[in-house]
Write an enzyme that holds these catalytic residues in place. Structure first.
Site, PDB file in Angstrom:
ATOM      1  CG  ASP A 119       0.840   0.191 -19.712  1.00  0.00           C
ATOM      2  OD1 ASP A 119       1.999   0.639 -19.582  1.00  0.00           O
ATOM      3  OD2 ASP A 119      -0.160   0.785 -19.271  1.00  0.00           O
TER       4      ASP A 119
ATOM      5  N   GLY B  30     -16.907   4.094  -9.197  1.00  0.00           N
ATOM      6  CA  GLY B  30     -16.287   5.242  -9.841  1.00  0.00           C
ATOM      7  C   GLY B  30     -16.976   5.582 -11.144  1.00  0.00           C
TER       8      GLY B  30
END
Length: 653
Positions: free
Chosen positions: A142, A21
């Site tokens: 997170d 990516g």
């Protein structure tokens, strides 16, 4: 995708196999360590994309911080960082574990029937990983299902320490909110401060969702979610989770999701141990061995909702996604970074999830750096109407309003929506940003032409003076219904927001003439929306604005309804043979509902409106309506009022 000529053949000792990516701040590559024949995912930083030396230094500092934090951790439930270095002509890089599986978020949303015991095993391994990090002074910040990988053999791995914090770290300023709203702890939202107990709160939210499929603090907007996390108790799942008594569930999660950190369990493992005991599975949180997850549609063992059983791994993504996947990485800092890549292998050979996992790990640091570089003011960008596009300093953002965006003083924003005039605003950082940016509709002169000329015009249920050619002021910010009529000839036309009449409209042969030949009359609907008709108790189906219904002459009881806009009414109309009778229904209005100090679900005339009382709006038929707001805590507020156009409702709750 990175051009082939820019793909390095090697980074350090690692042989690059392919690109997984590419993003604005870095690339992710699949590589192999030739010494031990192990595949790794390598994240490469693109320093040339950073504008200033200060930005580059800050990015490198955070890159190194992530490596240091991950280097402290050595646990089978945490994605491993193998190596960090710098390659001439390429820049800094990080080699990490290449994980095969899918995210816990994807598993929850897939609908796969996973037994309760196996869910608790997954949660137990995550609890052990978090407790391990906390013992070493590392706070994840997170914790959410999207940051957990579930391997093909049923093991959980915590990842994405891109915004993690060591207790002695000083990179992030106190008061800056980082994390994902639905999973954030109250103290993260209120003060921007985090401790291990903050991770425990986020972990409890994630376990709540894993076991029930629902969030404890639901809401259709970020404002609603954040308010409920800070002020309201968690909602109990309906129906209850099978295998855990509702009383035990309520008691355990009320403590795990306590608003104050000191009221929560002392560790993630202690919370899981209590939950396992309530499910009749005593023992340590991660004591049971993992097993492959069941395939979609499979059920738990007969008669035992908590029983585990061996099953095949979750199948790969659908074939149409097997050659290209472009995941949208929702980074904890609030910045969305898109990475895309070619898989190059058919789905039958291997699942695309491994490299998606690598992207999820790699994307977090990128988004965090951009957030930090932009500053610490997170602003809700809300417009009327919704779904406006936003340009920030000339760059179009990926999301439409409403959205949250980090802004710094001097930022220039431009809002655009079809049918409305663009609006430009500058952010000055004083906190005086409008709760809602109202866009003005485009008002344009339009001449309506028909063939033949001389037709009468009905616009949105109201007859206009004059005949075609007729000039009108056209409001492009709302939908319109036009009906042209000349003698027995008629023509209805509908226009969406932003559409403008153009050209010449030819009137069609009348339905009235056909009705007259049979001795009947016609009923024509004039209004802003379609309705379902009943005439003299008989169902006549749906009639759209401008359409006609043939009826015998005489008096008829006509009833019409449209539950989508909370419309239901009726009256007696007289139909004359060979003539047209108009059924005029109300126009469309808009209710905008706010409550204070809390928020809740909105009902109109006793029916759910699908919005919360956080300034959201719903379309309703103009007329008298009763608005009710119900909070999760059981409080209600009600008002009956007349709706005309855009009508605000402000209620104490």
């Amino acid at each position: 995708m990175i051009p082939d000529e820019r793909i390095p053949q090697a980074i350090g000792r690692y042989q690059v196999l392919k690109v997984l990516g590419a993003g604005a701040m870095g690339n992710v590559l699949l590589a192999e360590d030739p010494r031990i024949k192990r595949k790794v995912a390598i994240k490469v930083v693109r320093l040339e994309s950073l504008r200033t030396q200060k930005d580059q230094e800050e990015h490198l500092a955070r890159f190194q911080r992530e490596a240091e934090v991950s280097g402290l951790l050595n646990h089978p439930g945490i994605v491993t960082i193998y190596d960090v270095g710098e390659e001439a002509g390429i820049g800094p890089f990080m080699a990490m574990e290449y994980v095969q599986g899918q995210t816990l978020d994807a598993l929850i949303k897939s609908g796969v029937q996973v037994p309760l015991a196996q869910k608790l095993v997954l949660a137990g391994s995550i609890a052990e990983a978090l407790d391990h990090a906390h013992q070493l002074g590392v706070i994840h910040r997170d914790v959410k299902p999207g940051n957990v990988m579930v391997t093909e053999d049923g093991r959980a791995k915590l990842m994405d320490f891109g915004i993690a914090k060591r207790e002695d770290a000083g990179l992030t300023q106190t008061g800056t909110f980082l994390g994902t709203p639905s999973y954030a702890a109250p103290e993260q939202i209120r003060e921007g401060t985090v401790t291990a107990r903050s991770d425990q709160f986020s972990f409890a939210v994630m376990v709540f969702e894993l076991l029930s499929g629902k969030l404890p603090f639901p809401g259709s907007s970020i404002n609603t979610i954040l308010y409920r996390i800070v002020n309201e108790p968690p909602s109990d799942p309906v129906p209850p989770v099978e295998g855990i008594l509702p009383e035990a569930w309520h008691r355990i999660f009320l403590r795990a999701l306590d608003k104050e950190p000191e009221g929560r369990f002392e560790s993630c493992g202690a919370f899981l141990q209590e939950l396992r005991a309530a499910a009749g599975m005593p023992g340590a949180a991660g004591s049971a061995p993992p097993s492959p997850l069941p395939a979609p549609g499979s059920a738990p063992a007969d008669g035992d909702p908590s029983a585990t059983r061996a099953a095949g791994p979750i199948p790969p993504l659908s074939p149409d996604l097997s050659t290209r996947v472009t995941p949208l990485l929702k980074v904890g800092s609030g910045y969305d970074e898109t990475l895309s890549g070619e898989l190059g292998e058919p789905a039958a050979r291997r699942s695309p999830w491994p490299w998606v996992a690598a992207l999820l790990v790699a994307g977090a640091t990128t988004g965090f750096v951009l957030w930090s570089r932009r500053g610490g003011t997170l602003v809700l960008l809300k417009t009327s109407p919704d779904q406006a596009s936003v340009q920030l300093n000339g760059r179009t953002l990926d999301q439409r309003t409403p959205l949250q965006q980090a802004l710094k003083p001097g930022d220039h924003l431009r809002f655009e929506a079809r049918g409305f005039q663009p609006k430009e605003l500058d952010f000055d950082g004083t906190g005086a940003w409008p709760a809602q940016v109202a866009l003005d509709p485009v008002l344009s002169p339009v001449t309506l032409h028909t063939e033949p000329e001389g037709a009468k015009v009905v616009l949105d249920g109201k007859s206009l003076d004059g005949a075609t050619p007729l000039q009108v002021t056209w409001n492009q910010g709302q939908p319109h219904q036009l009906t042209f009529s000349l003698g027995a000839s008629t023509l209805p036309k509908d226009f969406a927001v932003g559409e403008v009449p153009a050209g010449v409209y030819t009137l069609q042969a009348p339905a009235v003439a056909a009705a007259a030949s049979s001795g009947n009359g016609t009923l024509r609907l004039a209004g802003a929306f379609p309705v379902h008709l009943r005439v003299d108790g008989e169902d006549k189906g749906e009639l759209a604005p401008g359409q006609t219904l043939e009826l015998p002459p005489g008096d008829h009881r006509v009833e019409w309804s449209n539950p989508k806009v909370f419309c239901a009414a009726g009256r007696t109309l007289s139909v004359v043979a060979g003539q047209e009778t108009r059924l005029a229904i109300p126009g469309l209005g808009s209710l905008t509902v706010n409550t204070h100090p809390g928020v809740g679900d909105v009902l109109v005339d006793g029916r759910p409106a699908g919005i919360q009382s956080d300034g959201s709006s719903v379309k309703v038929a103009e007329g008298r309506h009763t608005v009710t707001v119900r909070s999760l805590g059981g409080k209600t507020a009600t008002r009956t009022l007349e709706v005309r156009g855009d009508t605000p409702v402000d209620l104490p709750l």
